[in-house]
Motif scaffolding. Sequence first.
Motif, PDB file in Angstrom:
ATOM      1  N   ALA A 122       0.836  -1.209   0.000  1.00  0.00           N
ATOM      2  CA  ALA A 122       0.000   0.000   0.000  1.00  0.00           C
ATOM      3  C   ALA A 122       0.867   1.254   0.000  1.00  0.00           C
ATOM      4  N   GLN A 123       1.913   1.264   0.799  1.00  0.00           N
ATOM      5  CA  GLN A 123       2.802   2.424   0.867  1.00  0.00           C
ATOM      6  C   GLN A 123       3.541   2.626  -0.460  1.00  0.00           C
ATOM      7  N   ASN A 124       4.047   1.559  -1.050  1.00  0.00           N
ATOM      8  CA  ASN A 124       4.747   1.663  -2.332  1.00  0.00           C
ATOM      9  C   ASN A 124       3.824   2.217  -3.418  1.00  0.00           C
ATOM     10  N   ARG A 125       2.578   1.762  -3.439  1.00  0.00           N
ATOM     11  CA  ARG A 125       1.625   2.257  -4.445  1.00  0.00           C
ATOM     12  C   ARG A 125       1.333   3.736  -4.223  1.00  0.00           C
ATOM     13  N   ALA A 126       1.166   4.155  -2.970  1.00  0.00           N
ATOM     14  CA  ALA A 126       0.922   5.570  -2.680  1.00  0.00           C
ATOM     15  C   ALA A 126       2.089   6.420  -3.158  1.00  0.00           C
ATOM     16  N   GLU A 127       3.302   5.950  -2.946  1.00  0.00           N
ATOM     17  CA  GLU A 127       4.485   6.691  -3.392  1.00  0.00           C
ATOM     18  C   GLU A 127       4.517   6.810  -4.912  1.00  0.00           C
ATOM     19  N   ARG A 128       4.175   5.734  -5.620  1.00  0.00           N
ATOM     20  CA  ARG A 128       4.144   5.780  -7.089  1.00  0.00           C
ATOM     21  C   ARG A 128       3.024   6.680  -7.595  1.00  0.00           C
ATOM     22  N   GLU A 129       1.841   6.559  -6.997  1.00  0.00           N
ATOM     23  CA  GLU A 129       0.695   7.363  -7.430  1.00  0.00           C
ATOM     24  C   GLU A 129       0.948   8.856  -7.220  1.00  0.00           C
ATOM     25  N   ALA A 130       1.613   9.208  -6.129  1.00  0.00           N
ATOM     26  CA  ALA A 130       1.867  10.621  -5.821  1.00  0.00           C
ATOM     27  C   ALA A 130       2.750  11.278  -6.866  1.00  0.00           C
ATOM     28  N   LEU A 131       3.515  10.504  -7.623  1.00  0.00           N
ATOM     29  CA  LEU A 131       4.378  11.034  -8.673  1.00  0.00           C
ATOM     30  C   LEU A 131       3.613  11.329  -9.966  1.00  0.00           C
ATOM     31  N   SER A 132       2.409  10.826 -10.086  1.00  0.00           N
ATOM     32  CA  SER A 132       1.602  11.003 -11.285  1.00  0.00           C
ATOM     33  C   SER A 132       1.125  12.452 -11.407  1.00  0.00           C
ATOM     34  N   GLU A 133       1.099  12.978 -12.634  1.00  0.00           N
ATOM     35  CA  GLU A 133       0.684  14.363 -12.875  1.00  0.00           C
ATOM     36  C   GLU A 133      -0.740  14.653 -12.426  1.00  0.00           C
ATOM     37  N   ASP A 134      -1.635  13.704 -12.616  1.00  0.00           N
ATOM     38  CA  ASP A 134      -3.038  13.948 -12.289  1.00  0.00           C
ATOM     39  C   ASP A 134      -3.389  13.638 -10.827  1.00  0.00           C
ATOM     40  N   CYS A 135      -2.428  13.236 -10.039  1.00  0.00           N
ATOM     41  CA  CYS A 135      -2.653  12.913  -8.627  1.00  0.00           C
ATOM     42  C   CYS A 135      -2.254  14.103  -7.751  1.00  0.00           C
ATOM     43  N   ALA A 136      -3.213  14.621  -6.974  1.00  0.00           N
ATOM     44  CA  ALA A 136      -2.926  15.737  -6.064  1.00  0.00           C
ATOM     45  C   ALA A 136      -2.208  15.254  -4.811  1.00  0.00           C
ATOM     46  N   GLY A 137      -2.513  14.027  -4.371  1.00  0.00           N
ATOM     47  CA  GLY A 137      -1.907  13.471  -3.172  1.00  0.00           C
ATOM     48  C   GLY A 137      -2.315  12.026  -2.978  1.00  0.00           C
ATOM     49  N   ALA A 138      -1.674  11.366  -2.021  1.00  0.00           N
ATOM     50  CA  ALA A 138      -1.969   9.957  -1.761  1.00  0.00           C
ATOM     51  C   ALA A 138      -1.716   9.624  -0.300  1.00  0.00           C
ATOM     52  N   ASP A 139      -2.534   8.752   0.224  1.00  0.00           N
ATOM     53  CA  ASP A 139      -2.381   8.211   1.570  1.00  0.00           C
ATOM     54  C   ASP A 139      -2.199   6.705   1.479  1.00  0.00           C
ATOM     55  N   ALA A 140      -1.440   6.154   2.405  1.00  0.00           N
ATOM     56  CA  ALA A 140      -1.420   4.712   2.635  1.00  0.00           C
ATOM     57  C   ALA A 140      -1.731   4.558   4.115  1.00  0.00           C
ATOM     58  N   TYR A 141      -2.691   3.690   4.420  1.00  0.00           N
ATOM     59  CA  TYR A 141      -3.086   3.535   5.811  1.00  0.00           C
ATOM     60  C   TYR A 141      -3.597   2.131   6.097  1.00  0.00           C
TER      61      TYR A 141
END
Length: 93
Positions: free
Chosen positions: A45-64
């Motif tokens: 979950a944390q790795n995916r949040a880190e990858r998603e946060a790098l995407s242009e259309d992603c404002a932010g990401a949480d892993a919990y």
Amino acid sequence: MTSSEQTAEKIHYICQTYVETKAGRDGPAGVKIAKQLEYSTASEAQNRAEREALSEDCAGADAYIVSEDPYSGEVGTPSFLIRLGNVPEFDDL
């Protein structure tokens, strides 16, 4: 059923992403949930949040992590692993 089976909580590992919203009739600009993905482990979950946060259309990401009582369906308070970018305040979730 044993007593341990009756009280066993189910653990969920979640990556949740956000996109920005524009100000309009519904209120001020902010963020809203874009994706909510469940994984088998906290690190996934944390790795995916880190990858998603790098995407242009992603404002932010949480892993919990959240725990669920399988009998009542009640979900506990999230325990955040990582919060990246523009994410809502915890009280806003």
